[in-house]
Design a protein around this motif. Structure first.
Motif: not given
Length: 467
Positions: A260, A265, A272, A373
């Motif tokens: 993640r 990110g 995700k 997330a």
């Protein structure tokens, strides 16, 4: 967006560049066309010699170019060094394998006879000048995975890189020059997005490849389609990370964190959406959330940093808007969902875990390009597959299971360009990479990638003269 290096760790503008004017763009197009006319005739041994030389130089430059990437877009310095090393590996892989990947193909004697020929072969010939429109998130790797196969196939390249990584873009042109390639084989065009259409419509440009947002992909594809030019598109992703009861939950949770928050990110292939079977949901969620909270957020130049700033101020605002929308529709914060204290100067955002996601939330449909997330609970494999496919994107996917029947089911039914079992999605030069649905089309890397920008030519010879 101005063409400039702006340090996302503190918002400081370090260097700005003037975009190329029309006269200079024309000169570079002419240079590229001239380079292709001669470079296309070089043999694989010479192309490999040049690409291996470029790989050697990049290996020597690893520390410096890593610092440049981190300064321009904020990735942790350890990740930047790893990116440079990955590029070296890919360049050497293509230098070693391109000749075999593009070897002439010979249909079976029976098929040759049935085609009314005495001989028939299939050749792979270079297309010409290829325009690459590339993003900032992996500013070296995204380019090299196009550049290495394109050059080994005998094409030449024009790079329109993201406007916030101009120094990395110029480095790539200089790397190819220092390696000894003929002038014009690979050029960086410091231009804004508005100049892309004119360049792509130029008859000297044969095709284009784009990695980036869905709107950018639509625009380039529309222009290329109007000109009947080939494109390869790698667009967004909202990859599922499915955890079933037979999985090693502790290992899955550890890998999930890396999957993640890799590149802060900001990766199309980052996991995700975390889709977890109800039997292991609580155990996974507890371990995953705890490890997300333990991550070190801070100066990306420090080796101990796990998560640096987002690349742009607008990028952070976009992530915040998705999170705020989810919260307004009932999502629960398990950690994060805020700007970290003490890091006010840069564009930082805390690693975040959200639960209680529903289809009324934007984040359920849109790509979260930051360390956020989303958690989902499912009751069986049918629900897991349906939820994983409930996305406009289809780049890759991750599945944790030891059940062979489940493995077969996910391979058959997941709508994605890749299915990675008991590990996280990663790209490798030997494996094709790309997506389906709104994640784009075409493939990069492997033999599939090098042949995307080749003219597949059928060569047919009539019957031998009797007597």
């Amino acid at each position: 967006m101005p063409i400039a290096t702006v340090n996302p760790a503190n918002g400081e503008t370090l260097k700005t560049f003037d975009p190329l004017g029309a006269e200079e763009i024309e000169r570079r197009l002419a240079t590229a066309e001239a380079a292709f006319r001669t470079y296309r005739t070089t043999d694989f041994a010479e192309r490999a010699r040049l690409l291996n030389r470029a790989a050697d130089l990049l290996e020597q430059d690893q520390q410096d170019i890593a610092r440049t990437m981190t300064t321009e877009m904020g990735k942790p310095i350890a990740a930047a060094r790893a990116e440079a090393a990955k590029c070296v590996k890919a360049m050497r892989w293509y230098a070693r394998n391109a000749e075999e990947l593009l070897a002439d193909e010979h249909p079976s004697p029976a098929d040759v006879k049935d085609a009314g020929a005495s001989r028939a072969t299939v050749h792979y010939r270079p297309l010409g000048v290829i325009l690459a429109v590339m993003p900032w998130n992996f500013p070296l790797w995204q380019v090299v995975r196009f550049m290495a196969p394109a050059l080994m196939a005998g094409n030449v390249g024009l790079l329109k890189h993201a406007s916030n990584v101009p120094q990395t873009a110029l480095y790539l042109e200089d790397l190819i020059r220092r390696a000894g390639y003929p002038e014009g084989c690979f050029q960086t065009l410091l231009v804004g997005a508005g100049a892309v259409e004119g360049i792509l419509r130029d008859p000297r440009v044969a095709a284009a490849t784009l990695t980036g947002s869905e709107p950018a992909g639509r625009s380039v594809a529309a222009i290329a389609g109007d000109e009947v030019k080939k494109t390869v598109l790698e667009l967004g992703g909202s990859d599922p990370f499915v955890v079933m009861p037979s999985a090693d939950i502790d290992q899955a949770a550890r890998t999930a964190v890396t999957a993640r928050v890799q590149n802060n990110g900001q990766s199309c292939i980052a996991a995700k959406r975390f889709i977890v079977h109800t039997d292991v949901y609580d155990a996974f969620t507890e371990r995953f959330t705890a490890r997300m909270q333990e991550l070190t957020v801070g100066d990306p130049m420090h080796d101990a940093t796990d998560v640096g700033p987002l690349a742009t101020e607008q990028g952070r605002a976009d992530v915040e808007a998705l999170v705020d929308d989810a919260l307004s529709h009932g999502a629960r914060v398990l950690c994060g969902a805020q700007r970290p204290e003490g890091l006010e100067q840069g564009w930082y955002y805390a690693p975040t875990v959200l639960a209680g996601i529903t289809d009324s939330m934007r984040i359920h449909r849109e790509e979260a390009f930051g360390p956020v997330a989303t958690l989902y609970r499912v009751t069986d494999v049918d629900e897991a597959v349906a939820l994983a496919n409930d996305s406009p994107f289809g780049l890759s996917s991750n599945v944790w299971t030891r059940d062979e029947a489940e493995v077969r089911r996910f391979v058959r039914d997941l709508e994605a360009g890749g299915v990675f079992f008991n590990g996280m999605t990663a790209s490798h030069p030997a494996l094709p990479f790309g997506g389906v649905k709104r994640s784009g089309y075409g493939r990069e890397l492997s033999g599939h990638g090098i042949r995307e920008f080749c003219n597949t030519t059928t060569v047919w010879h009539g019957p031998e003269k009797a007597g």
